[in-house]
Write an enzyme that holds these catalytic residues in place. Sequence first.
Site, PDB file in Angstrom:
ATOM      1  N   ASP A   7      41.059  53.379  38.153  1.00 32.69           N
ATOM      2  CA  ASP A   7      40.778  52.027  38.695  1.00 32.69           C
ATOM      3  C   ASP A   7      39.993  52.170  39.993  1.00 32.69           C
ATOM      4  O   ASP A   7      39.940  53.249  40.589  1.00 32.69           O
ATOM      5  CB  ASP A   7      42.074  51.239  38.956  1.00 32.69           C
ATOM      6  CG  ASP A   7      41.781  49.806  39.434  1.00 32.69           C
ATOM      7  OD1 ASP A   7      40.881  49.161  38.868  1.00 32.69           O
ATOM      8  OD2 ASP A   7      42.420  49.340  40.397  1.00 32.69           O
ATOM      9  N   SER A   8      39.406  51.057  40.420  1.00 28.26           N
ATOM     10  CA  SER A   8      38.676  51.055  41.689  1.00 28.26           C
ATOM     11  C   SER A   8      39.632  51.238  42.869  1.00 28.26           C
ATOM     12  O   SER A   8      39.197  51.590  43.955  1.00 28.26           O
ATOM     13  CB  SER A   8      37.936  49.727  41.854  1.00 28.26           C
ATOM     14  OG  SER A   8      38.877  48.673  41.931  1.00 28.26           O
ATOM     15  N   CYS A  70      40.699  48.996  34.625  1.00 27.63           N
ATOM     16  CA  CYS A  70      39.845  48.215  35.512  1.00 27.63           C
ATOM     17  C   CYS A  70      38.932  47.369  34.630  1.00 27.63           C
ATOM     18  O   CYS A  70      38.107  47.912  33.884  1.00 27.63           O
ATOM     19  CB  CYS A  70      39.021  49.193  36.363  1.00 27.63           C
ATOM     20  SG  CYS A  70      37.836  48.393  37.447  1.00 27.63           S
ATOM     21  N   GLU A 162      43.672  45.121  48.720  1.00 28.38           N
ATOM     22  CA  GLU A 162      43.415  46.504  49.184  1.00 28.38           C
ATOM     23  C   GLU A 162      43.743  46.639  50.673  1.00 28.38           C
ATOM     24  O   GLU A 162      44.178  47.687  51.133  1.00 28.38           O
ATOM     25  CB  GLU A 162      41.954  46.899  48.917  1.00 28.38           C
ATOM     26  CG  GLU A 162      41.627  47.114  47.440  1.00 28.38           C
ATOM     27  CD  GLU A 162      42.177  48.416  46.855  1.00 28.38           C
ATOM     28  OE1 GLU A 162      42.158  49.438  47.554  1.00 28.38           O
ATOM     29  OE2 GLU A 162      42.652  48.390  45.697  1.00 28.38           O
ATOM     30  N   CYS A 194      41.924  40.959  35.818  1.00 30.14           N
ATOM     31  CA  CYS A 194      41.686  42.002  36.823  1.00 30.14           C
ATOM     32  C   CYS A 194      43.036  42.658  37.043  1.00 30.14           C
ATOM     33  O   CYS A 194      44.047  41.957  37.223  1.00 30.14           O
ATOM     34  CB  CYS A 194      41.176  41.387  38.124  1.00 30.14           C
ATOM     35  SG  CYS A 194      41.158  42.557  39.504  1.00 30.14           S
ATOM     36  N   THR A 195      43.072  43.976  37.013  1.00 32.43           N
ATOM     37  CA  THR A 195      44.375  44.647  37.074  1.00 32.43           C
ATOM     38  C   THR A 195      45.046  44.534  38.444  1.00 32.43           C
ATOM     39  O   THR A 195      46.227  44.858  38.583  1.00 32.43           O
ATOM     40  CB  THR A 195      44.242  46.127  36.673  1.00 32.43           C
ATOM     41  OG1 THR A 195      43.212  46.732  37.465  1.00 32.43           O
ATOM     42  CG2 THR A 195      43.896  46.259  35.204  1.00 32.43           C
ATOM     43  N   HIS A 196      44.293  44.077  39.445  1.00 31.95           N
ATOM     44  CA  HIS A 196      44.941  43.812  40.732  1.00 31.95           C
ATOM     45  C   HIS A 196      45.794  42.526  40.665  1.00 31.95           C
ATOM     46  O   HIS A 196      46.735  42.379  41.439  1.00 31.95           O
ATOM     47  CB  HIS A 196      43.895  43.610  41.839  1.00 31.95           C
ATOM     48  CG  HIS A 196      43.303  44.867  42.377  1.00 31.95           C
ATOM     49  ND1 HIS A 196      42.449  45.661  41.672  1.00 31.95           N
ATOM     50  CD2 HIS A 196      43.429  45.462  43.605  1.00 31.95           C
ATOM     51  CE1 HIS A 196      42.066  46.693  42.416  1.00 31.95           C
ATOM     52  NE2 HIS A 196      42.651  46.598  43.603  1.00 31.95           N
TER      53      HIS A 196
HETATM   54  N1  DGL Z   1      41.172  46.054  39.345  1.00 37.94           N
HETATM   55  C1  DGL Z   1      39.828  46.024  38.888  1.00 37.94           C
HETATM   56  C2  DGL Z   1      39.632  45.078  37.747  1.00 37.94           C
HETATM   57  O1  DGL Z   1      40.502  45.051  36.884  1.00 37.94           O
HETATM   58  C3  DGL Z   1      38.736  46.083  39.926  1.00 37.94           C
HETATM   59  C4  DGL Z   1      38.696  45.066  40.980  1.00 37.94           C
HETATM   60  C5  DGL Z   1      37.602  45.370  41.986  1.00 37.94           C
HETATM   61  O2  DGL Z   1      37.492  46.514  42.426  1.00 37.94           O
HETATM   62  O3  DGL Z   1      36.882  44.435  42.350  1.00 37.94           O
HETATM   63  O4  DGL Z   1      38.648  44.401  37.629  1.00 37.94           O
END
Ligand code: DGL
Length: 269
Positions: A7-8, A70, A162, A194-196
Amino acid sequence: MAVGIFDSGLGGLTVLEAVQKRLPEVPFVYYGDNAHAPYGVRTADDIYALTTKGVQRLFDEGCDLVVLACNTASAAALRRMQEGWVPKGKRVLGVFVPLIEALTERRWGDNSPPREVEVKHVALFATPATVSSRAFQRELAFRAIGVDVEAQACGGVVDAIEEGDMMLAEALVRSHVDALKRKMPAPDAAVLGCTHYPLLAKAFADALGPDVRVLSQPELVAESLADYLGRRPAFIGGGESALLTTGDPRKVSDRATQFMRRPMTFTAA
Ligand code: DGL
């Protein structure tokens, strides 16, 4: 060998937690590109370059199978990687398809023509890059007809997570949900693309109200990975679990420990 999770930044930990719970016997190596998060405001070329670099690091770590936990990388880079970059004997999977299969009531590998499904009005919350890729709508159109999708690019949310500023992240969620509801007043389902965002699941659910079914990826991805490994057991092997970051390991470990409510120790990637 271990399975790689990319992931990012911190968002993929929501997926890591679900896959560890579903597959406790499988070692996982996590790679968070915290030094370059967020990806959601970057160009597709930039996302491709960063994602291939991270996935290569996981291959070097001995992972033959990597899950892009991600959506932004899955939407902006995965197809290009699969078409010409992934080496023989290695596999890279995304997180989009399990979500869309759940939404369209399909099982893995069901390639029958698109058909009508129960859900009619879907709200998609995702990063600006995922929204502008239209990958969600494209994958949905392969499987379902008559589904109206309204996408909301949730600028700022990943940065706030973050940085550990959850009050700001929650306020941003409320304003993005309001903006979405002005475009689609009564969605029947909402996708946290988005996984966040599962880290803010309660804020999304509260803002959306009780009539909206909220689909979140981690458990769906875990189920789909279990199914995949059941069909390809060669990808499960030995190897050590590890947490790698391109960011400051101490800072990332602290945030991850706070989010996951258990000790998480990252080392430099
Ligand atoms: N968590 C990631 C996603 O699922 C990336 C979010 C990001 O870095 O902007 O899209």
